[in-house]
Scaffold this motif. Structure first.
Motif, mmCIF file in Angstrom:
data_model
loop_
_atom_site.group_PDB
_atom_site.id
_atom_site.type_symbol
_atom_site.label_atom_id
_atom_site.label_comp_id
_atom_site.label_asym_id
_atom_site.label_seq_id
_atom_site.Cartn_x
_atom_site.Cartn_y
_atom_site.Cartn_z
ATOM 1 N N GLY A 214 55.711 3.617 43.326
ATOM 2 C CA GLY A 214 56.769 3.855 43.093
ATOM 3 C C GLY A 214 57.231 3.543 41.963
ATOM 4 N N ARG A 215 55.612 2.821 41.404
ATOM 5 C CA ARG A 215 55.572 2.363 40.080
ATOM 6 C C ARG A 215 54.821 3.496 39.309
ATOM 7 N N LEU A 216 54.396 4.553 39.208
ATOM 8 C CA LEU A 216 54.264 5.570 38.498
ATOM 9 C C LEU A 216 54.909 5.942 37.832
ATOM 10 N N SER A 217 54.758 6.791 36.536
ATOM 11 C CA SER A 217 55.685 7.381 36.010
ATOM 12 C C SER A 217 55.623 8.961 36.725
ATOM 13 N N GLU A 218 56.991 9.696 36.145
ATOM 14 C CA GLU A 218 56.543 11.242 36.615
ATOM 15 C C GLU A 218 55.193 11.581 36.090
ATOM 16 N N ARG A 219 54.141 11.587 34.999
ATOM 17 C CA ARG A 219 53.342 12.826 34.370
ATOM 18 C C ARG A 219 52.292 11.452 35.557
#
Length: 388
Positions: A214-219
């Motif tokens: 939930g805290r990570l980017s789409e990449r």
């Protein structure tokens, strides 16, 4: 004493509750320390260094890793103390586990003189082991301090050899073995422990890191594709080592297939084997189904699909492996004694034929794992639509 009388007097005894809890806890502690540090060194750290453009994602995973390692150090320290008390409770004529928890009694046990024929006192080996355990735990616990987390690499890589030494020192026999079999037993035992703790502990670490999605980017899918790929290789090596050492240990303690369900030791071993095979099957799902889909999604630059596969589908299977691994650790304390002794079978004696058969099985196992990797690569190259 003949074999029939030995079988009649060697009934299986269920371990006491304190033994079940302390031994399981000890291996949980080892899995946390050894598995996490080895996986960080061989999987997480290289993947993060290779993706230096993923700054925010890297910072999130580093913070979670530091916190996980700190807690693993605390668990190792507590579990190590209870394991030491359990050893004292079983030593000599034995004593109540509650009495064995007293530091004074433990200190006397660690300073007991060496037995007849021993090159070193068993207590001395346990003293050295637990000093190293305390050092490993202290290094990991230091990661609770926010200011020290910037030194994650140095602390994790320092704790790694210390954590390995904890179990390796415990495997040193106080009495020098005079037979080849007895010399090989602790070697295979330690191979089994180290590979098993790396496998289970690594799975738990990566499953815990995946909860940060939930805290990570789409990449982040690209980074996680690399993490799962690297760990798949580590897991293959661990599976090979677990199965190879497990074959030796099973041959030493089980005289025939029937003993797997007619003796207490054999039944506990059978349950453990089924659980390990379940872990291997779950790993096969990842290797033959998910990894090829992840590779194709990465090649197609399908970020949404890649993120879904690496941080939704893959962790679900990994959590299933973690549950099976936890069950394996819970079964380990029940593996006391020997099915051969319970059944009155003669002890296992190695010869050239046994070693030749073992070498053949190892070659077959190695070839099968190589084929597994190649088939997974071939599936990844197949032109197929990417599913979200």
């Amino acid at each position: 004493m003949n074999l029939a009388h030995l079988a009649a007097t060697a009934e299986y005894t269920t371990p006491p509750l304190y033994r079940l809890l302390t031994k399981t806890g000890y291996f949980v502690g080892l899995s946390g320390a050894i598995g996490a540090t080895v996986t960080y060194a061989t999987v997480v750290r290289p993947a993060l260094r290779a993706r230096q453009d993923a700054g925010d994602d890297t910072a999130v995973l580093q913070r979670r890793t530091a916190g996980y390692l700190a807690w693993s150090g605390l668990v190792l320290l507590v579990a190590g103390y209870f394991q030491l008390a359990a050893r004292l409770a079983r030593a000599g004529k034995g004593m109540p586990f509650g009495d064995a928890l007293a530091p004074g009694r433990i200190w006397d046990y660690l300073h007991a003189p060496a037995g007849k024929g021993a090159w070193v006192a068993q207590g001395t080996l346990y003293l050295v082991q637990n000093v190293v355990l305390a050092l490993a735990a202290a290094v990991l616990i230091a990661l609770f301090v926010p200011g020290l987390r910037r030194h994650l690499d140095a602390l994790a890589l320092t704790a790694l050899p210390l954590s390995l030494a904890v179990t390796l020192i415990a495997g040193i026999p106080a009495v020098a073995p005079k037979e080849l079999d007895r010399a090989l037993d602790p070697v295979f035992d330690q191979v089994h422990i180290v590979s098993g703790t790396v496998w289970i502990g690594g799975l738990v670490l990566l499953a815990a890191l995946a909860t940060t999605r939930g805290r990570l980017s789409e990449r982040a899918g690209v980074l996680w594709a690399d993490l799962w790929r690297r760990f798949s290789l580590v897991a293959l090596v661990c599976v090979a080592a677990v199965l190879t050492s497990g074959l030796w240990m099973s041959w030493k303690h089980v005289g025939g297939l029937g003993q797997l369900w007619t003796t207490g030791y054999g039944f506990a071993l059978l349950v453990k084997i089924l659980l390990v095979l379940g872990m291997v099957a779950a790993g096969g799902v990842n290797q033959f189904w998910l990894m090829p889909r992840i590779v194709r999604a990465r090649q197609a630059d399908a970020e949404a699909s890649l993120l879904h596969l690496t941080l939704r589908h893959f962790p679900r299977v990994v959590w299933a492996e973690v549950a099976l691994g936890a069950a394996v650790l819970a079964v380990v304390p029940f593996l006391g004694g020997s099915a051969r002794t319970e059944a009155g079978s003669p002890p296992a004696v190695s010869d050239g034929g046994v070693f030749a058969a073992g070498a053949g099985l190892v070659l077959i196992l190695g070839a099968s794992l190589y084929v597994t990797a190649r088939v997974s690569d071939a599936l990844a190259r197949r032109p197929a639509p990417v599913a979200g």
